[in-house]
Structures are given as C-alpha cells and as structure tokens.
Design a protein around this motif. Structure first.
Motif, PDB file in Angstrom:
ATOM      1  N   GLY A  39       0.821  -1.214   0.000  1.00  0.00           N
ATOM      2  CA  GLY A  39       0.000   0.000   0.000  1.00  0.00           C
ATOM      3  C   GLY A  39       0.847   1.252   0.000  1.00  0.00           C
ATOM      4  O   GLY A  39       2.034   1.243  -0.332  1.00  0.00           O
ATOM      5  N   ASP A  40       0.238   2.343   0.397  1.00  0.00           N
ATOM      6  CA  ASP A  40       0.856   3.671   0.386  1.00  0.00           C
ATOM      7  C   ASP A  40       1.453   3.977   1.755  1.00  0.00           C
ATOM      8  O   ASP A  40       0.717   4.091   2.729  1.00  0.00           O
ATOM      9  CB  ASP A  40      -0.212   4.710   0.038  1.00  0.00           C
ATOM     10  CG  ASP A  40       0.309   6.125   0.005  1.00  0.00           C
ATOM     11  OD1 ASP A  40       1.535   6.344   0.181  1.00  0.00           O
ATOM     12  OD2 ASP A  40      -0.509   7.037  -0.202  1.00  0.00           O
ATOM     13  N   PRO A  41       2.776   4.128   1.870  1.00  0.00           N
ATOM     14  CA  PRO A  41       3.391   4.417   3.167  1.00  0.00           C
ATOM     15  C   PRO A  41       2.811   5.661   3.858  1.00  0.00           C
ATOM     16  O   PRO A  41       2.765   5.733   5.083  1.00  0.00           O
ATOM     17  CB  PRO A  41       4.866   4.636   2.835  1.00  0.00           C
ATOM     18  CG  PRO A  41       5.067   3.935   1.544  1.00  0.00           C
ATOM     19  CD  PRO A  41       3.759   4.039   0.807  1.00  0.00           C
ATOM     20  N   ALA A  42       2.335   6.634   3.080  1.00  0.00           N
ATOM     21  CA  ALA A  42       1.768   7.860   3.655  1.00  0.00           C
ATOM     22  C   ALA A  42       0.259   7.745   3.869  1.00  0.00           C
ATOM     23  O   ALA A  42      -0.354   8.648   4.424  1.00  0.00           O
ATOM     24  CB  ALA A  42       2.064   9.043   2.747  1.00  0.00           C
ATOM     25  N   GLY A  43      -0.322   6.641   3.441  1.00  0.00           N
ATOM     26  CA  GLY A  43      -1.770   6.457   3.560  1.00  0.00           C
ATOM     27  C   GLY A  43      -2.098   5.073   4.080  1.00  0.00           C
ATOM     28  O   GLY A  43      -1.459   4.568   4.989  1.00  0.00           O
ATOM     29  N   GLU A  44      -3.089   4.450   3.462  1.00  0.00           N
ATOM     30  CA  GLU A  44      -3.508   3.110   3.866  1.00  0.00           C
ATOM     31  C   GLU A  44      -2.448   2.086   3.462  1.00  0.00           C
ATOM     32  O   GLU A  44      -2.006   2.047   2.319  1.00  0.00           O
ATOM     33  CB  GLU A  44      -4.851   2.746   3.221  1.00  0.00           C
ATOM     34  CG  GLU A  44      -6.011   3.545   3.768  1.00  0.00           C
ATOM     35  CD  GLU A  44      -6.294   3.227   5.228  1.00  0.00           C
ATOM     36  OE1 GLU A  44      -6.203   2.046   5.629  1.00  0.00           O
ATOM     37  OE2 GLU A  44      -6.601   4.166   5.976  1.00  0.00           O
ATOM     38  N   HIS A  45      -2.033   1.262   4.431  1.00  0.00           N
ATOM     39  CA  HIS A  45      -1.013   0.252   4.170  1.00  0.00           C
ATOM     40  C   HIS A  45      -1.056  -0.831   5.243  1.00  0.00           C
ATOM     41  O   HIS A  45      -1.689  -0.667   6.281  1.00  0.00           O
ATOM     42  CB  HIS A  45       0.382   0.885   4.123  1.00  0.00           C
ATOM     43  CG  HIS A  45       0.804   1.458   5.438  1.00  0.00           C
ATOM     44  ND1 HIS A  45       0.532   2.764   5.779  1.00  0.00           N
ATOM     45  CD2 HIS A  45       1.437   0.913   6.498  1.00  0.00           C
ATOM     46  CE1 HIS A  45       1.017   2.990   6.986  1.00  0.00           C
ATOM     47  NE2 HIS A  45       1.559   1.886   7.448  1.00  0.00           N
ATOM     48  N   ILE A  46      -0.360  -1.912   4.959  1.00  0.00           N
ATOM     49  CA  ILE A  46      -0.120  -2.970   5.932  1.00  0.00           C
ATOM     50  C   ILE A  46       1.376  -3.247   5.890  1.00  0.00           C
ATOM     51  O   ILE A  46       1.940  -3.505   4.829  1.00  0.00           O
ATOM     52  CB  ILE A  46      -0.904  -4.248   5.605  1.00  0.00           C
ATOM     53  CG1 ILE A  46      -2.411  -3.978   5.660  1.00  0.00           C
ATOM     54  CG2 ILE A  46      -0.538  -5.367   6.572  1.00  0.00           C
ATOM     55  CD1 ILE A  46      -3.261  -5.155   5.289  1.00  0.00           C
ATOM     56  N   ALA A  47       2.009  -3.202   7.061  1.00  0.00           N
ATOM     57  CA  ALA A  47       3.455  -3.355   7.144  1.00  0.00           C
ATOM     58  C   ALA A  47       3.839  -4.698   7.767  1.00  0.00           C
ATOM     59  O   ALA A  47       3.034  -5.358   8.411  1.00  0.00           O
ATOM     60  CB  ALA A  47       4.050  -2.208   7.974  1.00  0.00           C
ATOM     61  N   THR A  48       5.089  -5.063   7.585  1.00  0.00           N
ATOM     62  CA  THR A  48       5.710  -6.247   8.164  1.00  0.00           C
ATOM     63  C   THR A  48       5.028  -7.529   7.694  1.00  0.00           C
ATOM     64  O   THR A  48       4.727  -8.416   8.478  1.00  0.00           O
ATOM     65  CB  THR A  48       5.742  -6.172   9.711  1.00  0.00           C
ATOM     66  OG1 THR A  48       6.038  -4.848  10.117  1.00  0.00           O
ATOM     67  CG2 THR A  48       6.804  -7.084  10.281  1.00  0.00           C
ATOM     68  N   VAL A  49       4.783  -7.616   6.391  1.00  0.00           N
ATOM     69  CA  VAL A  49       4.116  -8.796   5.840  1.00  0.00           C
ATOM     70  C   VAL A  49       5.095  -9.904   5.465  1.00  0.00           C
ATOM     71  O   VAL A  49       4.671 -11.029   5.199  1.00  0.00           O
ATOM     72  CB  VAL A  49       3.256  -8.428   4.611  1.00  0.00           C
ATOM     73  CG1 VAL A  49       2.178  -7.427   4.980  1.00  0.00           C
ATOM     74  CG2 VAL A  49       4.099  -7.923   3.467  1.00  0.00           C
TER      75      VAL A  49
END
Length: 82
Positions: A39-49
């Motif tokens: 996703g967008d680091p400055a917006g909607e995202h999911i991290a550490t996948v």
C-alpha cells in the motif's frame, strides 16, 4: 480464510466500518526500508508482511484471505504457535 482459486494472497484491513484489500503483488509494495509494506506508506497500508508471506509460501498456501485490524502484522505475540 480460504479463498477461491486464482485469488492469491489478499490482506483485508478493517478499521471497523470499512474494509480495504491489499493483494500480495510486487506492484502493491509501497516500501521495503525496514519491512515489506503493501500500500501507500503515507496512507492506507499494511506493514511487516514478509514473515507471514514466507510462512504462507512455505506451507504451500496460494489462495487465502488474511484479515487484519491494524496497519502491521503482529510480531512476537506468540500467534505463530497456534
């Protein structure tokens, strides 16, 4: 959740009333600095996948919907022991 054939790996981010989907595709990768982020680091995202994706791949799972209610896959919470 099991998914239909040819769905691939899909993360569903829920904030209570709204659900946003992120497909595990190279084109969806928004950042790889300290983790893999969809996703967008400055917006909607999911991290550490990355660790969950490695596990899904290692188990041979290719069509799955992963529900998540935060912007980061939990780590060090014992959930891998289930």
């Amino acid at each position: 959740l099991p998914a239909d054939a040819d769905t691939g790996v899909v993360f569903q981010l829920s904030n209570g009333s709204e659900v946003r989907e992120f497909r595990a595709l190279v084109s969806e990768v928004g950042a790889t600095d300290l983790c893999t982020m969809l996703g967008d680091p400055a917006g909607e995202h999911i991290a550490t996948v990355e660790h969950l994706m490695a596990t899904v791949f290692g188990l041979g799972i290719d069509n799955v919907i992963i529900e998540i209610d935060g912007r980061e896959v939990p780590i060090l919470d014992g959930s891998a022991m289930a």
